[in-house]
Every structure is written in C-alpha cells, then in structure tokens.
Design an enzyme around this catalytic site. Structure first.
Site, PDB file in Angstrom:
ATOM      1  N   HIS A  70     -22.640 -21.278  34.172  1.00 38.75           N
ATOM      2  CA  HIS A  70     -23.152 -22.653  34.219  1.00 38.75           C
ATOM      3  C   HIS A  70     -24.659 -22.542  34.481  1.00 38.75           C
ATOM      4  CE1 HIS A  70     -19.080 -23.055  36.088  1.00 38.75           C
ATOM      5  NE2 HIS A  70     -19.049 -24.273  35.587  1.00 38.75           N
TER       6      HIS A  70
ATOM      7  N   ASP B 272     -25.508 -21.784  38.106  1.00 43.71           N
ATOM      8  CA  ASP B 272     -25.216 -20.446  38.662  1.00 43.71           C
ATOM      9  C   ASP B 272     -26.400 -19.520  38.537  1.00 43.71           C
ATOM     10  OD1 ASP B 272     -22.595 -21.438  38.515  1.00 43.71           O
ATOM     11  OD2 ASP B 272     -22.267 -20.453  36.585  1.00 43.71           O
TER      12      ASP B 272
ATOM     13  N   ASP C 154      -9.078 -19.294  30.538  1.00 46.97           N
ATOM     14  CA  ASP C 154      -9.515 -18.885  31.876  1.00 46.97           C
ATOM     15  C   ASP C 154      -8.276 -18.330  32.560  1.00 46.97           C
ATOM     16  OD1 ASP C 154     -12.027 -19.784  31.325  1.00 46.97           O
ATOM     17  OD2 ASP C 154     -12.099 -21.309  32.895  1.00 46.97           O
TER      18      ASP C 154
ATOM     19  N   ASP D 114      -6.398 -25.392  43.522  1.00 46.24           N
ATOM     20  CA  ASP D 114      -6.918 -24.527  42.463  1.00 46.24           C
ATOM     21  C   ASP D 114      -7.582 -23.327  43.134  1.00 46.24           C
ATOM     22  OD1 ASP D 114      -7.685 -23.678  39.974  1.00 46.24           O
ATOM     23  OD2 ASP D 114      -9.502 -24.904  39.929  1.00 46.24           O
TER      24      ASP D 114
HETATM   25  C1  XUL Z   1     -13.182 -25.534  37.635  1.00 45.16           C
HETATM   26  C2  XUL Z   1     -13.332 -24.614  36.496  1.00 45.16           C
HETATM   27  C3  XUL Z   1     -14.711 -24.472  35.985  1.00 45.16           C
HETATM   28  C4  XUL Z   1     -14.793 -24.389  34.501  1.00 45.16           C
HETATM   29  C5  XUL Z   1     -16.183 -24.367  33.950  1.00 45.16           C
HETATM   30  O1  XUL Z   1     -11.903 -25.647  38.121  1.00 45.16           O
HETATM   31  O2  XUL Z   1     -12.389 -24.016  36.061  1.00 45.16           O
HETATM   32  O3  XUL Z   1     -15.276 -23.355  36.584  1.00 45.16           O
HETATM   33  O4  XUL Z   1     -14.142 -23.235  34.036  1.00 45.16           O
HETATM   34  O5  XUL Z   1     -16.950 -25.428  34.397  1.00 45.16           O
HETATM   35 CO    CO Z   2     -12.123 -22.741  34.444  1.00 45.82          CO
END
Ligand code: XUL
Ligand code: CO
Length: 433
Positions: free
Chosen positions: A99, A102, A294, A305
C-alpha cells in the site's frame, strides 16, 4: 547491506530429509507440477505492510517489535525498503505487494505524500532491476488515516471522494511504472457502522462511479494489469459493501464492470463471511472473476481477521485445487497477507514464517495437482450430473413450466435419489494429503 538478518543465507530447497530449519523441505521452485515450474504456479508475494510496517500492536497494547526502520520520515522509509529487498533475496521471492502508506511517510499535504511515494518507487525500481523481484500488486491504504473513517469513495463528504480519486490515481501511476501485474482495491471503510446515518443507495452509486473511473484510467495510462477487488464482510466497519464474491458480482453487473474487474480472494475474509476459501474460489472461477489470492488463515476460535501465516495443508490443497482447475493464475499470485504473532520478535521469526508458508503452499499445490491428475473428483462430479447430458434434459431448459409439467404427468415420472458419496470422496481426498 544492513545487518538486520545477520548471517541468514538464502533459503534453498533441501528436501524432506533435511533437518535445517532455514531450508525448504517441499518448495522447490524448479520442480515441475502439471508441466509448469512450482514458482510459476504459486507466484509468491511478500506483503510489505504485515512484514515491515506492522508494529505488533493489538487493541490492548502498542508496538511490540523493535525494528531499525520504525519512525517517521524518508530516511526510515528508505532503510525499510533496503531491508525489505534483503528479505526478498533471502526467500527468493518472485513478488511483493504494497500500500502507499506502507512504503512512504505521510506528507504535510497530498502533494508531499505523492512525492514521497514517487521517491520510494524510484528506489524500488532500482532494486527490482538489480534483483529481478517483481510487483504483484500495488494498492492505496484508504482506511488508516482519520480522513477515511466514514469511507473513501462512499464518503458522505465529496472532498474525501476527491482525495480518494487522487490517491488511487497516484498509486495506479506508481504500480504502472513498476510494472505491477495487478492493482487491488480493498474497501476497508467502504461500509457503515449504523444505518441511522447511512444512505446505502447513494453510497453504492458513488462506489460504482468511482470504480468506473478507475477502469477508465487504467486504459488511459495503458496499464496492462488486472484491477482486483478484495471481498471482506466486516472489520474494520460493522458492515462492508464488498461482503463476499457473490455480493461483488452483483455490484459489478450493476455497473457493467463484470468483464473489467476480477477478485483478490483472501482465506480469512472468506471465513469471516461464513464461507470456506474453496467456496469463494470456486464461485469466483465459475463467474470468470478469479484473479489472485491472499493466502492467510484466521484463528477459528477468535472470530477476528487474525492474518496468520498458512499452516493447514488440507485447506490449502482444496484452495489450490480450485485455482488449478480454473487454469491457474494469469496475472494473479499468492500474496501471504500474513503477519507474525506479536511475541515473534526476532528477524529469524520473519524469515521462518515465510519459509513455513511456502512449504505449506507447496504441499497444498502438489496435492491439488495430484488430485486433478488422478481425476477422481471430476469423474465423480461428471457422473453425478450425467443425466443433464441427454438431449431431452438440455431441451427441458428451454421449455415453459407447463410443458415440463405435462411431460411429468404423461411419463408418470418418479425421480429416484442416489448417494452423494461425500464420505467416500473425503476418504479419497485424504489419500493425497
Ligand atoms: C485487510 C486486507 C488488506 C488488503 C489490501 O483485511 O486484507 O491488507 O489485502 O488492502
Ligand atoms: Co488481504
């Protein structure tokens, strides 16, 4: 070279007989799986935010990690970049993701923030050139700063919508310059806390118009990558609009964007939405929306999460089964999106977390490939639907209800149930894990 990782040598594949913690036991980038190198299947990417920007806080306590790059300003950001590329080299990572927030300090103005971003991107460009590490995706953090607390594109204040547009433009420009293969939108604050102050219809319209501009801009700058939306049902907001795959499909159809945007599907988010990861992957594949993943996991007891590194081979295998069945990744890949537990303080922990995740994914991928090559699941599935292969069954799909009813009465139809064979299939699956 910094001295952060001390004398950790690049991690190599040593096979399952190896006792070396700092070696891969299953991930051999050059091993061929279904005619393709394992590295080219998995397309691993380090998540810059979790591995370098996250400080180890939780709701009850702040920073637990002690990193030489923590702090404000460009010098800290440059040191962070240098050490990030050291980790990529140790792991032999083909990709990373970031991002804007970051990688660069927030400036006193939008222009200063953008300049900071561009300057760090220059460093990335040079390091990427030297090392061959590539960018899987870039994205904008439009959820941490207080300006985003009521949303970015869906904000009731048009000034925030404008700021979001400028932010995404800057991040797309940088992603394009670094030859990123995707651009991700995760709407962490695109949702609401209470309906009492929220106009749902208006916010959806804003989100659709915003995404349309993003797609138009992609074509204007000639960005060849894929625009991805990442579903998540809640957290940080009580209700997020990009709830899950099915919800996003409806949203994309409504704005005519279903052929322009794909999805970045996260394991932990699927679980929060009450689905399995493989459900979300299979649904996305069936809708032509499977983009990237992810690959983290949540703690099933906590309901949060928790973004832990993957270590559940059976789950990972079923996920890669769906990915392979859909033809594998094109522009997508495996971003870990995982962070250390806050007591895992040492640089070695950061390296070993990734090594373990890579081995787990390699095992999952190989099991998935073996199941697909064996073909038993696809055979069972096609046998289960075999009745639909007849011309009469296909023709029925075009008949009106009353004609079908007449056929049932004329033929005295009496459908007989047959076994779904779930346990039998589960037993077969377990042979591969
Ligand atoms: C948040 C998440 C983020 C996205 C990218 O839960 O997964 O890190 O992957 O903004
Ligand atoms: Co994510």
């Amino acid at each position: 070279m910094s001295n952060f990782f001390k004398d950790i040598a690049p991690i190599r594949y040593e096979g399952t007989d190896s006792d070396n913690e700092f070696a891969f036991r299953h991930y051999d980038p050059d091993e061929m799986v279904m005619g393709k190198r394992m590295e080219d299947h998995l397309r691993f990417a380090v998540a810059y935010w979790h591995s370098f920007a996250w400080e180890g806080g939780d709701p009850f306590g702040g920073r637990s990690f002690d990193r030489p790059w923590f702090g404000d300003g460009m010098e800290a950001a440059k040191l962070k970049a240098e050490i990030a590329f050291e980790l990529f080299a140790i792991l032999g990572q083909p990709y990373f993701c970031f991002h804007d927030l970051d990688i660069r300090p927030e400036g006193a103005s939008f222009v200063e923030s953008r300049r900071n971003l561009d300057e760090i991107a220059d460093i990335f460009a040079a390091r990427m050139e030297q090392t061959g590490t590539r960018l899987l995706w870039g994205t904008a953090n439009m959820f941490s700063h207080r300006r985003w607390m009521a949303g970015a594109a869906t904000n009731p204040n048009p000034d925030v919508f404008a700021y979001a547009a400028a932010t995404v433009k800057a991040c797309m420009d940088v992603t394009h310059r670094l030859r990123g293969e995707n651009y991700v939108m995760w709407g962490g604050r695109e949702g609401y806390e209470t309906l009492l102050n929220t106009d749902l219809g208006r916010e959806a319209e804003q989100a659709g118009r915003f995404l349309t501009k993003v797609v138009e801009y992609k074509y204007k700058i000639g960005f060849k990558g894929t625009i991805l939306i990442e579903p998540k049902p809640q957290e940080p907001t009580k209700h997020q609009y990009d709830y899950d795959v099915g919800t996003i499909y409806g949203f994309l159809k409504r704005f005519g964007l279903e052929n322009e945007v794909k999805l970045n599907i996260e394991q932990g988010h699927a679980i929060l939405a009450g689905h399995s990861f493989e459900h979300e992957l299979a649904l996305a594949a069936s809708l032509g929306l499977l983009g990237s993943i992810d690959m983290n996991r949540n703690d099933y007891q906590s309901g949060w999460d928790t973004d832990q590194f993957p270590n559940n081979v059976p789950e990972v295998a079923l996920a890669y089964y769906e990915v392979l069945k859909a033809g594998g990744f094109t522009t997508g890949g495996t971003n870990y999106d995982s962070k250390l537990r806050r007591q895992s303080l040492d640089p070695e922990d950061l390296v070993l977390a990734h090594v373990g995740a890579m081995d787990v994914c390699a095992r999952g991928l190989k099991a998935a490939a073996a199941m697909l090559e064996d073909g038993f699941l696809e055979k069972a599935r096609s046998e289960r639907y075999a009745g639909w292969e007849t011309p009469q069954a296909q023709a029925m799909l075009d008949l009106p209800l009353e004609e079908i009813a007449a056929q049932v009465e004329a033929g005295n139809l009496d459908p007989q149930p047959c076994s779904g064979q779930q346990e039998r299939l589960e037993n077969r699956v377990n042979r591969f894990l």
